[in-house]
Design an enzyme around this catalytic site. Structure first.
Site, short mmCIF file in Angstrom:
data_model
loop_
_atom_site.label_atom_id
_atom_site.label_comp_id
_atom_site.label_asym_id
_atom_site.label_seq_id
_atom_site.Cartn_x
_atom_site.Cartn_y
_atom_site.Cartn_z
N ASP A 153 31.64 -13.95 -3.94
CA ASP A 153 32.61 -14.79 -4.15
C ASP A 153 32.05 -16.21 -4.92
O ASP A 153 32.61 -17.34 -4.64
CB ASP A 153 33.16 -15.34 -2.60
CG ASP A 153 34.44 -15.51 -2.33
OD1 ASP A 153 35.35 -14.82 -3.24
OD2 ASP A 153 34.94 -16.31 -1.32
N VAL A 154 31.18 -16.21 -5.86
CA VAL A 154 30.63 -17.34 -6.71
C VAL A 154 31.67 -17.61 -7.78
O VAL A 154 31.49 -18.75 -8.37
CB VAL A 154 29.29 -17.03 -7.03
CG1 VAL A 154 28.52 -17.21 -5.67
CG2 VAL A 154 28.86 -15.92 -7.64
N TYR A 159 36.15 -14.82 -12.01
CA TYR A 159 36.64 -16.16 -12.77
C TYR A 159 35.88 -16.11 -13.86
O TYR A 159 36.47 -16.40 -15.06
CB TYR A 159 36.27 -17.38 -11.87
CG TYR A 159 36.91 -18.79 -12.52
CD1 TYR A 159 38.07 -19.07 -12.52
CD2 TYR A 159 35.81 -19.38 -13.33
CE1 TYR A 159 38.38 -20.38 -13.09
CE2 TYR A 159 35.95 -20.35 -13.83
CZ TYR A 159 37.28 -20.97 -13.76
OH TYR A 159 37.70 -22.02 -14.45
N LYS A 197 34.98 -2.51 -13.97
CA LYS A 197 34.37 -2.81 -12.40
C LYS A 197 34.10 -1.60 -11.89
O LYS A 197 34.94 -0.90 -11.34
CB LYS A 197 35.58 -3.73 -11.98
CG LYS A 197 35.43 -4.05 -10.45
CD LYS A 197 34.63 -5.39 -10.28
CE LYS A 197 34.39 -5.55 -8.87
NZ LYS A 197 33.53 -6.66 -8.53
N GLU A 202 31.58 -5.85 -14.42
CA GLU A 202 31.38 -6.86 -13.09
C GLU A 202 30.89 -6.02 -12.39
O GLU A 202 31.14 -5.00 -11.63
CB GLU A 202 32.52 -7.59 -12.92
CG GLU A 202 32.46 -8.46 -11.84
CD GLU A 202 33.61 -9.02 -11.01
OE1 GLU A 202 34.76 -8.96 -11.56
OE2 GLU A 202 33.23 -9.66 -9.88
N GLY A 236 29.20 -8.47 -5.51
CA GLY A 236 28.41 -9.25 -4.72
C GLY A 236 27.34 -9.91 -5.37
O GLY A 236 27.75 -10.33 -6.51
N1 ATP Z 1 35.06 -22.66 -11.84
C1 ATP Z 1 36.05 -22.18 -11.15
N2 ATP Z 1 37.05 -22.92 -11.01
C2 ATP Z 1 38.16 -22.39 -10.64
N3 ATP Z 1 38.19 -21.41 -9.69
C3 ATP Z 1 37.11 -20.77 -9.63
C4 ATP Z 1 35.81 -21.19 -10.13
N4 ATP Z 1 35.02 -20.24 -9.63
C5 ATP Z 1 35.52 -19.61 -8.98
N5 ATP Z 1 36.88 -19.85 -8.61
C6 ATP Z 1 37.69 -19.20 -7.65
O1 ATP Z 1 37.08 -18.71 -6.47
C7 ATP Z 1 37.33 -17.61 -5.98
C8 ATP Z 1 36.34 -16.71 -5.83
O2 ATP Z 1 35.96 -16.23 -7.50
P1 ATP Z 1 35.83 -14.79 -7.78
O3 ATP Z 1 36.75 -13.97 -7.28
O4 ATP Z 1 35.69 -14.96 -9.34
O5 ATP Z 1 34.27 -14.44 -7.19
P2 ATP Z 1 33.43 -13.34 -7.35
O6 ATP Z 1 31.93 -13.53 -7.61
O7 ATP Z 1 33.86 -12.33 -8.47
O8 ATP Z 1 33.62 -12.28 -6.08
P3 ATP Z 1 33.39 -10.96 -5.53
O9 ATP Z 1 31.95 -10.84 -5.05
O10 ATP Z 1 34.33 -10.53 -4.51
O11 ATP Z 1 33.32 -9.99 -6.94
C9 ATP Z 1 38.54 -17.17 -6.84
O12 ATP Z 1 39.67 -17.53 -6.13
C10 ATP Z 1 38.47 -17.99 -8.15
O13 ATP Z 1 39.40 -18.14 -8.90
C1 DNN Z 2 34.42 -7.45 -0.68
C2 DNN Z 2 33.48 -8.60 -1.42
N1 DNN Z 2 34.48 -9.41 -2.20
C3 DNN Z 2 32.74 -8.12 -2.57
N2 DNN Z 2 33.51 -7.46 -3.47
C4 DNN Z 2 31.72 -7.34 -1.79
C5 DNN Z 2 30.39 -8.23 -1.41
C6 DNN Z 2 29.37 -7.36 -0.97
C7 DNN Z 2 28.20 -7.93 -0.38
C8 DNN Z 2 27.11 -7.36 0.21
C9 DNN Z 2 25.66 -8.15 0.64
O1 DNN Z 2 25.26 -8.62 -0.37
O2 DNN Z 2 25.62 -8.35 1.86
MG MG Z 3 34.66 -10.20 -8.45
#
Ligand code: ATP
Ligand code: DNN
Ligand code: MG
Length: 219
Positions: A12-13, A17, A37, A118, A121
């Site tokens: 979720d970082v 995005y 993905k 991608e 996590g």
């Molecule tokens: N720099 C940014 N500006 C605007 N929104 C952002 C930014 N970074 C992240 N977000 C928002 O934060 C949320 C989490 O980001 P994202 O889904 O890209 O995370 P992720 O690392 O791909 O997560 P996952 O582990 O589930 O793949 C999303 O709604 C995304 O649009």
């Molecule tokens: C469902 C979530 N948004 C991610 N795609 C999966 C994140 C797995 C994290 C597992 C961990 O490191 O503990």
């Molecule tokens: Mg993602």
């Protein structure tokens, strides 16, 4: 032709995005793009347009059809857990070889100017019963884009991800600090500067919320 693995310091970082911003920026420059993905968890089969692969398809200006979804993300699981835990709930024994083979075939078949893979996590989140994201990265050997956040605790998470990749000899193309949404997150500029102070020789990119100019400079 550039092929990169988009990994993260945490879930979720902002990996998706950042990947989408890079794909859009590359397209704006007239470059061809592709994305994979290899395993996605937390995806609703009945409503997936806002999922990671749905967002990647939209950023590539590809149709949001099941065929396109299958092409970039064939291994999909509903539970918002690590991919092997989510797969287990559906009776699937997810193996790293399945992910590696899918990625290798996709990378070899693509002539895109920019191709992104991608992870799920963080760097060492399990991707399969027998391997983490790091294992998949080692198998593919691609340079990575490491995405970190700016929430409290993110500096250590980002630096730890960088150290882990370096310790295994994996090249890092860039570290993108994607500004976290929490209103009480520490100062963004100081957080980026702190990562830069301890990260050693690596390109650090600040992705402030609502600003995608960094992506054009990066791609
Ligand atoms: N720099 C940014 N500006 C605007 N929104 C952002 C930014 N970074 C992240 N977000 C928002 O934060 C949320 C989490 O980001 P994202 O889904 O890209 O995370 P992720 O690392 O791909 O997560 P996952 O582990 O589930 O793949 C999303 O709604 C995304 O649009
Ligand atoms: C469902 C979530 N948004 C991610 N795609 C999966 C994140 C797995 C994290 C597992 C961990 O490191 O503990
Ligand atoms: Mg993602």
């Amino acid at each position: 032709m550039r092929q990169l693995f988009v990994t993260g310091a945490h879930t979720d970082v902002g990996k998706t995005y950042v990947a989408c911003a890079m794909l859009r920026a590359a397209r704006a420059k007239g470059l061809s793009v592709a994305a994979l993905k290899p395993a996605v968890s937390g995806i609703d089969p009945a409503d997936w347009t806002d999922s990671d692969p749905g967002r990647l398809l939209a950023a590539m200006d590809r149709l949001l059809t099941l065929a396109e979804l299958d092409a970039i993300a064939p291994l999909r699981f509903a539970a918002p857990l690590s991919p092997p835990m989510a797969a287990r709930l559906e009776g699937v024994d997810l193996r790293i070889s399945a992910l590696t083979e899918f990625c290798r075939a996709g990378l070899a078949a693509s002539a895109a100017d920019l191709m992104l893979v991608e992870g799920a996590g963080g760097v060492m989140s399990p991707m399969a019963e027998d391997g983490t994201g790091l294992d998949l990265m080692l198998a593919l050997g691609l340079p990575s884009v490491v995405v970190g956040g700016s929430y409290l605790g993110s500096i250590s998470h980002t630096l730890t991800a960088i150290e882990t990749l370096r310790s295994r000899g994996l090249p890092i193309a860039a570290v993108v600090i994607s500004q976290s949404g929490e209103p009480d997150a520490p100062d963004f500029a100081q957080t980026v500067a702190s990562v830069a102070a301890f990260a050693g020789e690596v390109r650090i990119v600040a992705a402030a919320r609502g600003d995608e100019a960094w992506a054009s400079a990066l791609v």
